[in-house]
Design a protein around this motif. Sequence first.
Motif, PDB file in Angstrom:
ATOM      1  N   VAL A   1      19.302   0.804  22.620  1.00  0.00           N
ATOM      2  CA  VAL A   1      19.761  -0.463  22.782  1.00  0.00           C
ATOM      3  C   VAL A   1      18.924  -1.415  23.652  1.00  0.00           C
ATOM      4  CG1 VAL A   1      21.900  -1.750  23.356  1.00  0.00           C
ATOM      5  CG2 VAL A   1      22.352   0.450  22.083  1.00  0.00           C
ATOM      6  N   MET A   2      18.368  -0.493  24.642  1.00  0.00           N
ATOM      7  CA  MET A   2      17.540  -0.745  25.395  1.00  0.00           C
ATOM      8  C   MET A   2      16.378  -1.858  24.896  1.00  0.00           C
ATOM      9  SD  MET A   2      15.551   0.799  28.514  1.00  0.00           S
ATOM     10  CE  MET A   2      14.543   1.083  26.889  1.00  0.00           C
ATOM     11  N   LEU A   3      16.062  -1.147  23.711  1.00  0.00           N
ATOM     12  CA  LEU A   3      14.689  -2.333  23.675  1.00  0.00           C
ATOM     13  C   LEU A   3      15.100  -2.911  23.027  1.00  0.00           C
ATOM     14  CD1 LEU A   3      12.830   1.527  22.202  1.00  0.00           C
ATOM     15  CD2 LEU A   3      11.890  -0.286  24.306  1.00  0.00           C
ATOM     16  N   ALA A   4      16.323  -2.929  21.529  1.00  0.00           N
ATOM     17  CA  ALA A   4      16.276  -3.836  20.786  1.00  0.00           C
ATOM     18  C   ALA A   4      17.119  -5.164  21.591  1.00  0.00           C
ATOM     19  CB  ALA A   4      18.306  -3.150  19.862  1.00  0.00           C
ATOM     20  N   LEU A   5      17.343  -5.386  23.313  1.00  0.00           N
ATOM     21  CA  LEU A   5      18.382  -6.024  23.743  1.00  0.00           C
ATOM     22  C   LEU A   5      16.621  -6.873  24.631  1.00  0.00           C
ATOM     23  CD1 LEU A   5      21.550  -4.770  25.980  1.00  0.00           C
ATOM     24  CD2 LEU A   5      21.086  -6.225  23.930  1.00  0.00           C
ATOM     25  N   THR A   6      15.907  -6.212  24.720  1.00  0.00           N
ATOM     26  CA  THR A   6      14.666  -6.574  25.577  1.00  0.00           C
ATOM     27  C   THR A   6      14.151  -7.750  24.475  1.00  0.00           C
ATOM     28  OG1 THR A   6      13.816  -4.425  26.549  1.00  0.00           O
ATOM     29  CG2 THR A   6      12.255  -5.636  25.864  1.00  0.00           C
ATOM     30  N   VAL A   7      14.017  -7.096  22.656  1.00  0.00           N
ATOM     31  CA  VAL A   7      13.472  -7.846  21.735  1.00  0.00           C
ATOM     32  C   VAL A   7      13.851  -8.923  21.875  1.00  0.00           C
ATOM     33  CG1 VAL A   7      12.729  -7.708  19.307  1.00  0.00           C
ATOM     34  CG2 VAL A   7      12.627  -5.443  20.769  1.00  0.00           C
ATOM     35  N   LEU A   8      15.621  -8.903  21.669  1.00  0.00           N
ATOM     36  CA  LEU A   8      16.001 -10.882  21.461  1.00  0.00           C
ATOM     37  C   LEU A   8      15.451 -11.061  22.160  1.00  0.00           C
ATOM     38  CD1 LEU A   8      19.731  -8.746  20.469  1.00  0.00           C
ATOM     39  CD2 LEU A   8      17.990  -9.864  19.184  1.00  0.00           C
ATOM     40  N   TRP A   9      16.111 -10.685  23.958  1.00  0.00           N
ATOM     41  CA  TRP A   9      15.729 -11.211  25.551  1.00  0.00           C
ATOM     42  C   TRP A   9      13.963 -12.089  25.292  1.00  0.00           C
ATOM     43  CZ3 TRP A   9      11.603 -10.774  29.268  1.00  0.00           C
ATOM     44  CH2 TRP A   9      12.954 -11.766  30.495  1.00  0.00           C
TER      45      TRP A   9
ATOM     46  N   GLY B   1      11.875  10.129   4.823  1.00  0.00           N
ATOM     47  CA  GLY B   1      11.872   8.784   4.992  1.00  0.00           C
ATOM     48  C   GLY B   1      12.489   8.797   6.011  1.00  0.00           C
ATOM     49  N   THR B   2      12.992   8.339   6.997  1.00  0.00           N
ATOM     50  CA  THR B   2      12.689   7.812   8.228  1.00  0.00           C
ATOM     51  C   THR B   2      11.419   7.779   8.908  1.00  0.00           C
ATOM     52  OG1 THR B   2      14.952   8.890   8.229  1.00  0.00           O
ATOM     53  CG2 THR B   2      14.091   8.004  10.408  1.00  0.00           C
ATOM     54  N   LEU B   3      10.568   8.885   9.414  1.00  0.00           N
ATOM     55  CA  LEU B   3       9.258   8.540   9.805  1.00  0.00           C
ATOM     56  C   LEU B   3       8.801   7.094   9.355  1.00  0.00           C
ATOM     57  CD1 LEU B   3       8.541  12.511  10.726  1.00  0.00           C
ATOM     58  CD2 LEU B   3       8.982  10.322  12.668  1.00  0.00           C
ATOM     59  N   LEU B   4       8.876   8.034   7.540  1.00  0.00           N
ATOM     60  CA  LEU B   4       7.934   6.630   7.277  1.00  0.00           C
ATOM     61  C   LEU B   4       8.499   4.993   7.433  1.00  0.00           C
ATOM     62  CD1 LEU B   4       5.873   6.306   4.576  1.00  0.00           C
ATOM     63  CD2 LEU B   4       7.931   6.298   2.907  1.00  0.00           C
ATOM     64  N   TYR B   5       9.493   5.315   6.783  1.00  0.00           N
ATOM     65  CA  TYR B   5      10.127   3.957   8.036  1.00  0.00           C
ATOM     66  C   TYR B   5       9.142   3.112   9.562  1.00  0.00           C
ATOM     67  CZ  TYR B   5      14.215   0.651   9.756  1.00  0.00           C
ATOM     68  OH  TYR B   5      14.128  -0.427  10.456  1.00  0.00           O
TER      69      TYR B   5
ATOM     70  N   LEU C   1      12.838  -5.939  16.311  1.00  0.00           N
ATOM     71  CA  LEU C   1      14.677  -4.909  16.373  1.00  0.00           C
ATOM     72  C   LEU C   1      14.910  -3.365  14.631  1.00  0.00           C
ATOM     73  CD1 LEU C   1      16.355  -8.544  16.340  1.00  0.00           C
ATOM     74  CD2 LEU C   1      16.338  -6.804  17.646  1.00  0.00           C
ATOM     75  N   LEU C   2      14.179  -3.624  13.394  1.00  0.00           N
ATOM     76  CA  LEU C   2      14.478  -2.908  13.140  1.00  0.00           C
ATOM     77  C   LEU C   2      13.434  -1.418  13.260  1.00  0.00           C
ATOM     78  CD1 LEU C   2      13.432  -4.573  10.077  1.00  0.00           C
ATOM     79  CD2 LEU C   2      16.091  -4.235  10.069  1.00  0.00           C
TER      80      LEU C   2
END
Length: 391
Positions: free
Chosen positions: A181-189, A112-116, A92-93
């Motif tokens: 959003v599509m990936l996050a919903l898939t992870v939650l599913w 910073g974002t690429l590191l994260y 999710l992160l």
Amino acid sequence: MKTTSETAAAGNSATSLPSARRATRLIFLVSGIAMSAWAPMVPYVKLRLGLDDAQLGTALLAFGGGSMLSMPFVGWLAHRLGNRTMILSAGLLMCLALPVLAQVSSVAMLVGTLLYFGVMLGAVDVAMNAYAVEVERRSGDRLMSGFHGLFSVGGLTGATLLSGLLALGLPLPGAAVAIAVMLALTVLWLRDGLRSDASATTMDAEKKTRLGMPHALAWLLGLLCFVSFMAEGAMLDWSAVFLRDVRGVAQAAAGFGYACFSVAMAAGRFCGDRLIARHSPAWAVRVGAGLAVAGFLLVACVPLTVAALLGFVLIGLGASNIVPVMFSAAGRLAGTPPAIAIATVTTLGYVGLLSGPALIGFVAHASSLSTAFVAVAGLLVLVGLSARIVR
């Protein structure tokens, strides 16, 4: 004699195995899509921030560096918290990074974002491979190559999907949000499917294992992965350059070399589980290394474009199952928890992926790119000769 609770647990485990396989396949696909969705953003970010090639290259080091540096810690954390927890939280992160990357406004924000992003992708990478080892162990079948095949499919899908949304006129931030959003919903599913992970039932046993340095074989497997990842990095960074500068292929068509490699690798992984089950993991490494060696020599030594493209296909087929076999072997090492062993192997593999193309560049500068490819073939010979350790 089994108690009623033990019998029920066994029944639940048996019925949940198909959903565990499904969830594992999907998380590999999600990880591949997330990683490759960044690729079409790179030209936009470069233009927005006014970066030259050297500045962009330096910033991009944060991506791979974040994954590589976090993996040893992630292995320990996955061992403590469980693979399911790591996959869900880091998955999710990870999705949050894509919309931010689409709107970065400074070099510091980009780095910073690429590191994260690299840290979260690395966390998912370690946890999902450790999870896959457990699912493979429970099923009694060879599954790891197929899981990695879906990661390869995700790598092709993510870039294509984002590029398609941009071609339809969706602005970059909107396209990135849609994919995130599509990936996050898939992870939650996937939560229910991931609940059947065998690591959840073996955590007590793993905690009895005294934590310390990984088994020596984990380091050796990692060194072999270093070479295999170096070969993959050579294809990613140098195949188009080789076709353009050495074989005289037009710049617009130079990318076909990497396309041949990628398609062959995905195909090899989807066939790999059956071949490994029929023969053996050692056979897969030995034959795979042999095919990759033949491919590099064909590319380097035969001055024909068709021969180079065929060589890229052989490299993809040969390299396709080496890393999955190494990961599966690492996850089965006695005395080392799977997450920690796989973190060790993956870290060394990423070192090869990051440093390998640079080393190839140094050799090419001192002699030629063909010579550098022959040197990689020589290292792959050592991988083939070491195939017995995966038994």
